[in-house]
Each structure stands twice: as structure tokens, then as C-alpha cells.
Design an enzyme around this catalytic site. Structure first.
Site, short mmCIF file in Angstrom:
data_model
loop_
_atom_site.label_atom_id
_atom_site.label_comp_id
_atom_site.label_asym_id
_atom_site.label_seq_id
_atom_site.Cartn_x
_atom_site.Cartn_y
_atom_site.Cartn_z
N ASP A 200 49.86 36.92 44.61
CA ASP A 200 50.22 35.72 43.69
C ASP A 200 51.51 35.95 42.97
OD1 ASP A 200 49.64 33.32 42.45
OD2 ASP A 200 48.46 34.73 41.00
N TYR A 497 37.17 36.56 37.66
CA TYR A 497 37.34 35.27 36.96
C TYR A 497 36.43 34.30 37.08
CZ TYR A 497 42.10 37.33 37.52
OH TYR A 497 43.22 37.97 37.17
N GLU A 533 41.15 43.11 35.50
CA GLU A 533 41.91 41.76 35.38
C GLU A 533 40.70 40.91 34.95
OE1 GLU A 533 43.79 40.05 38.70
OE2 GLU A 533 44.71 41.76 39.07
C1 BDP Z 1 43.83 38.14 41.19
C2 BDP Z 1 45.06 38.84 41.63
C3 BDP Z 1 46.37 38.46 40.79
C4 BDP Z 1 46.52 37.14 40.68
C5 BDP Z 1 45.27 36.54 39.79
C6 BDP Z 1 45.34 35.17 39.63
O1 BDP Z 1 44.81 40.25 41.55
O2 BDP Z 1 47.53 38.98 41.59
O3 BDP Z 1 47.85 36.66 39.93
O4 BDP Z 1 44.29 36.81 40.62
O5 BDP Z 1 44.77 34.14 40.58
O6 BDP Z 1 42.87 38.02 41.84
O7 BDP Z 1 45.72 34.41 38.50
#
Ligand code: BDP
Length: 639
Positions: A200, A497, A533
Site C-alpha cells: 500500500d 484496524y 500498526e
Molecule cells: C496495513 C499495511 C500498511 C497499509 C495499512 C493501511 O501494513 O502498509 O498502509 O494497512 O491499509 O495492513 O492503511
């Protein structure tokens, strides 16, 4: 004694790599000529992208082969012109630069001249005066060629350097990609193809880091490896110097403190320097004097029947230790909590090109934020950035470009062999940085696939053998089936997320899902966990209350909700949190991206969104609780 034996044992492992890649530095014996600036450029837009090779563009000046344009180096070429076919170009591009080489470099037979490319994406072939000197697979890492004999052949003309760079990704490159040919004449023009990638960020290409020429004497310091430790007030720097160009040489190794005082010295090529009253290297916000660096000056002398040689190289050295228990990450035996960011090398116009104003601005922003760490998502960053981290005490999780490994064919032997090579190159380049505290071998691979278990076992075991002094991780997503690497890592890093990709718009699910994520991973592996993340897109200036996706309020709400759970778990086994992302960044075009990924807490132009202030308040509070603020910080007045 045991400590010294351990130091010897691990150093031998680090030395599995046999040629050095020391950062080029000037010294009394080494000169340097930066080739940053304007290069001549031509994209090979022929249907098979191969005209440059068929017609040997490297044999003459590029300008004689057809139309050329100015191209800055370092920079990605994609955003430099108004031409969308260059922005989205796939294939070979050609760079050329003529250099006037100092006469002494040519006439002095005791001098070696080396051409170094900091990084180019992704496959490069290099010629000097029409003769091929090297080729290199992979972006993000440096490569070199000795060119002295070639420039001696033609002493009259300037030296002509030609570099062809191809950004095509295959199933076996890192990152992987595929070329898809569209053969339906009703839908696509003749010969139409696209590059598919599974990551991404925009697939920027070109010469991204400085190209330079540097000299060393014919007998020279090829590599230095240091491993550090301490006991009470005494620091230990176990080192190994490797010399090339002669079987024997006399060495003098001196460790200097910041004031230029010699604190230890030796005449051996390897050994342990003992430093009394050691000043340890500490992370930013963990000590009032973070980032303390000694300088290890290596002085070499050698002679043969023709000449005498003297080489001097100075390596910055930070003395610190890193250890992991099943609930903690220890730096200098003290618990370290990562409160930091994920970054990208990405900015307007220059793309992934190294840019000093941007680097310094980003460090100022990280310090403003109270961030003590970052992950080099999703590839190795410029050495210049790691040097800043060493000096400022910013802790780094150093990631290789193993991102977007989603196709089962990318778990084959050829892919694995390349991945191992890249880890070798990465460890060789970054092994001496005190700021680098952990290696990350991949980001979110499709590790549920059957061959992944052996692939990651081999990769992680190999990396640990290369460098037993640092923990190794791989970054997983919240899908528990993708845990194939987890048995081998030292720290579990999880991206998730919730309320974004899962249950979009439902902020209320975050506490329960995040809590379950931590309990499951810890329950299964009993290893410390970093939330590597988390985040949400926010289009700057877009508002709604109650919060809706893509507004600044929604990003704030996601952050706050995650933080509540982090606060419960960080007392137990969660050892860090890294926001996705430090700044907005460019991606491929697609229906989920509005001119790039907007999960930054800063815009791409480095202006804060509302989320930046939430993070700033939190990080300074965490620093206040867990660390030691330097006297010059004014918390909480600086908020
Ligand atoms: C994560 C990835 C990252 C993406 C992020 C996203 O590791 O590279 O930019 O999602 O979707 O899973 O913002």
C-alpha cells in the site's frame, strides 16, 4: 569473563558476512565526491522496454541515443514531470552523469576509486565509460563497484557513468509483484500491461539515494563490526576490523569520547576495549543525555615493495544492550516502552528520494510528538536517517522490504534465497547502529499458507544467526491463522484496524476486539507484544460529530479507544505502540485511496491533524511516567 566469552561468540556470528559496506566517510586518507544534482535521463518507452540494451545506449552519450531530460538525483523520477506515462512507467530508465575525476585519483597507483549507489529501485546495471562494472538486485540498499582501472584507461575525457534502473517487480523480488498483460483488443490497446503489487504505497522508482565516488588506499579498512556490553560502570566494545588489499597490516584502534579524549585503545585487529565510567547510549526521553556516541578511530598502516599505505576510518559507537524477556523489552537492562510511529520515505515531488530538509523536519516532528521510536515500514531507510537516530536516541525497528508477500509462488526457493541475501545486506549495512534494536523480516505476509512455516523458520533462524545480539520479529496482522512465523520470533508485532477494515464505522467494537487480540497472542506465545500498526484515515479538515469515517474526529476516537486498552495491557506484556502512520503518503490509485493513504497524523506536507495533538499529549505523559525527560523539555508547558 562469561560476558567476554559471549561477546566473542556473537561477534563471530556477525562476521558471517565477508565483505564490508562501511558508510563512505571522509578522513585524512579518504576523499569523497558526491554526484547529487542533475543527471541526464531517458525512459526506454520501446514496446519491449529493451531498446536501450539492444542499441547499447551505455556505449555513447545518452543524449546521442535520442531525447533526454534533466533528472535530479537523488529523487524518484515519477513526480518530476507532467507526463503521466513517466509517473506510471514500468521498465528500464537510463541515467547518465559525466564526472571530472581529480587527476591524483587516476595517477596515484596506491589509490582505490569506488563508485557507490546509496539505493536504486529496483534492479540496476552500471557502466563506466561504456564498460559494465556491476549490477544489483533490490532497492533500499547500497551497492558499489571499484572503477579505478577503468578511469585510468581514458585519462582525457570526463568519466561517464551510466546507470540503467528497472522497477519491474516479479514473484521473486522484494517486494514481490506481477506483470499482467491485457490481451483483449476491445478493452486495451495493443501490448498493454500493468504492474500489480500487493503493498500500500506508491511504487516510486529511480535513484533514491546519493551516488558518489570515494577513495581509499589500496590497502584499506573493509569492514568493522562492534558488539557492546557493560557491567556496572565498565563498558565493553568487542570489535573486529577486516582489512583488504594486503595479508598483513598494522592497526591502531582508538575509542574517543565526545570531547575527543581517548578512553581505550588497542593494536589488534580484534579485541575488547574496556571503557571505565562508561556513558551508555540511551533512547530519547529515557535519559537526560540520550544518543551518546563514542568514535572508534581505526588507523591502518601497511607496506609493500612499491609503497606504504595509511587508512583512517572513524565509526560512531553507542554502548548499549538489548534484551527481551517474555513480558519486557530491555535497553541497558531497563524496561523500554515503544511509543512511536511508522513512517515511509515519501514526500511531494521527490517521492522516495533522500531529502535533508524533510529528514530534519521529521526528526523535529518526532521529538515534538514525544516519539521515542519508529519502524522502517516497509523497507530499509537511508543510512543518513539511521545516523540521525543514533545521534538523537530514536530507537529503530529495522524492516526489510518483505512486504506484500501474498502469492504462494513467492514462498519458493528462489524467493527465499533472495530474501536471505537481502537480510545479509541489511545486517551488514546496519549492524553497528546502536539505534537499531530489532530486525523485522516481513510485513503481513500471507503466512497462513502452508509453505510459510518453513520459509519463516529459515528466514528468522538465518537472521538470528547473522546477528545474535538483536531480537527478530515479523509483522503479522490480526488474523491468527497467519501466525506461522510467531514461534520463531522474539517479539510478536501485530497490526490491526478494528472499526476500519473490520466492522467499519463501529468504534464500539475496538475494546473487545483489541483486548481479545492481545489475550490470544500472548496466551498462545507468551512473548511481549508490540501494536505495530493501528489507525484510521482522516482527510484533513473533514469533520463530523458524532464521528464518521474519514473525519479527524473519527481518527481521534480510534486512537483514544486503542489507547485505553494499551494502558491496561502495557502493565502486563504490551511493550509498545506505533501509530499508522506518521504522515499521509502516496499510494497506487484505487477506490479506497483519495490521492494516497490518509492515516497520517500529519499531512504529507507535515502539518498536524487533530490526532497529532492527542498522540503528543499521550507520548509526553508516557515519557513522564516511564522515562526521564531531558532538562530542556518543558512538559507539560510545551503541550
Ligand atoms: C496495513 C499495511 C500498511 C497499509 C495499512 C493501511 O501494513 O502498509 O498502509 O494497512 O491499509 O495492513 O492503511
Amino acid at each position: 569473563m562469561l560476558r567476554l566469552l559471549w561477546l566473542f561468540a556473537v561477534l563471530d556470528a556477525v562476521l558471517l558476512l565477508d565483505t564490508g559496506m562501511l558508510f563512505p566517510r571522509e578522513s585524512s586518507s579518504r576523499e569523497l565526491k558526491e554526484l547529487s544534482g542533475l543527471w541526464v535521463f531517458r525512459a526506454d518507452k520501446s514496446p519491449n522496454r529493451n531498446q536501450g540494451f539492444e542499441r547499447a545506449w551505455y556505449k555513447s552519450r545518452l543524449g546521442e541515443t535520442g531525447p533526454v531530460i534533466d533528472m535530479p538525483v537523488p529523487a524518484s523520477y515519477n513526480d518530476i514531470t507532467q507526463d503521466s506515462t513517466l509517473r506510471d512507467f514500468i521498465g528500464w530508465v537510463w541515467y547518465e552523469r559525466e564526472v571530472v575525476v581529480p587527476a591524483r585519483w587516476i595517477t596515484d597507483e596506491g589509490t582505490r576509486v569506488v563508485l557507490r549507489v546509496g539505493s536504486a529501485h529496483y534492479y540496476s546495471v552500471v557502466w563506466v565509460n561504456g564498460e559494465k562494472v556491476t549490477e544489483h538486485a533490490g532497492g533500499h540498499l547500497p551497492f558499489e563497484a571499484e572503477i579505478g582501472s577503468l578511469i585510468q584507461k581514458d585519462r582525457i575525457h570526463p568519466c561517464r557513468i551510466t546507470i540503467a534502473v528497472n522497477n519491474t517487480l516479479t514473484l521473486e523480488t522484494l517486494p514481490p509483484g506481477t506483470i499482467q498483460h491485457m490481451n483483449d483488443p476491445i478493452k486495451y490497446p495493443d501490448g498493454y500491461f500493468v504492474q500489480n503489487t500487493y503493498f500500500d504505497f506508491f511504487n516510486y522508482a529511480g535513484i533514491h539515494r546519493p551516488v558518489l565516488l570515494y577513495t581509499t588506499p589500496k590497502v584499506y579498512v573493509d569492514d568493522i563490526t562492534v558488539v557492546t556490553d557493560f557491567l556496572d560502570n565498565t563498558g565493553f566494545v568487542r570489535y573486529q576490523v577486516s582489512v583488504k588489499g594486503a595479508a598483513t597490516a598494522t592497526l591502531k584502534v582508538t575509542l574517543m569520547d565526545k570531547d575527543g579524549h581517548c578512553v581505550a585503545s588497542s593494536n589488534e585487529a580484534s579485541g575488547v576495549l574496556k571503557v571505565v565510567d562508561v556513558k551508555l547510549w540511551w533512547p530519547y526521553l529515557m535519559h537526560e543525555n540520550p544518543g551518546y556516541l563514542y568514535s572508534m578511530e581505526v588507523h591502518l598502516m601497511a607496506a609493500d615493495e612499491r609503497s606504504t599505505y595509511e587508512d583512517v576510518y572513524a565509526l560512531p559507537v553507542g554502548i548499549r544492550t538489548v534484551k527481551v524477556t517474555n513480558t519486557q523489552f530491555l535497553i541497558n537492562n531497563k524496561p523500554f516502552y515503544f511509543h512511536g510511529v511508522n513512517k515511509h520515505e515519501d514526500s511531494d515531488i521527490r517521492g522516495k528520494g533522500l531529502d535533508w530538509p524533510l529528514i530534519v523536519k521529521d526528526f523535529n516532528l518526532m521529538k515534538w510528538l514525544g516519539a521515542n521510536s519508529f519502524r522502517t515500514s516497509h523497507y530499509p531507510y537511508a543510512e543518513e536517517i539511521l545516523q540521525m537516530c543514533d545521534r538523537h536516541g530514536i530507537v529503530v525497528i529495522d524492516e526489510c522490504p518483505g512486504v506484500g508477500i501474498k502469492d504462494i509462488r513467492s514462498f519458493g526457493n528462489a524467493s527465499l534465497a533472495h530474501h536471505l541475501d537481502v537480510m545479509d545486506e541489511l545486517v551488514r549495512r546496519d549492524k553497528n547502529h546502536p539505534s537499531v534494536v530489532m530486525w523485522s523480516v516481513a510485513n503481513e505476509p500471507a503466512a497462513e499458507m502452508q509453505p510459510a512455516a518453513l520459509y519463516f523458520k529459515t528466514l528468522i533462524t538465518h537472521t538470528k544467526a547473522l546477528d545474535p545480539t538483536r531480537p527478530v520479529t515479523f509483522i503479522t496482522d490480526s488474523n491468527y491463522a497467519r501466525d506461522k512465523g510467531a514461534p520463531y520470533v522474539d517479539v510478536v508485532c501485530v497490526n490491526s484496524y478494528f472499526s476500519w477494515y473490520h466492522d467499519p464505522g463501529h468504534l464500539e467494537v475496538i475494546p473487545i476486539q483489541l483486548n481479545a487480540q492481545f489475550e490470544n497472542w500472548y496466551g498462545k506465545y507468551q512473548k511481549p507484544i508490540i501494536q505495530s500498526e493501528y489507525g484510521a484515515d482522516a482527510v484533513p479538515g473533514l469533520h463530523s460529530d458524532p464521528p464518521m469515517m474519514f473525519t479527524e474526529e473519527y481518527q481521534n476516537a480510534v486512537l483514544r479507544s486503542y489507547h485505553d486498552i494499551f494502558d491496561q495491557k502495557r502493565k502486563q506484556y504490551v511493550i509498545g505502540e506505533l501509530i499508522w502512520n506518521f504522515a499521509d503518503f502516496m499510494t497506487a490509485q484505487g477506490i479506497t485511496r483519495v490521492v494516497g493513504n490518509k492515516k497520517g497524523i500529519f499531512t504529507r506536507q507535515r502539518q498536524p491533524k487533530a490526532g497529532a495533538f492527542i498522540l503528543k499529549e499521550r507520548y509526553w505523559r508516557l515519557a513522564n511516567e516511564t522515562g526521564k525527560l531531558p532538562p530542556w523539555t518543558k512538559y507539560p508547558c510545551s503541550l
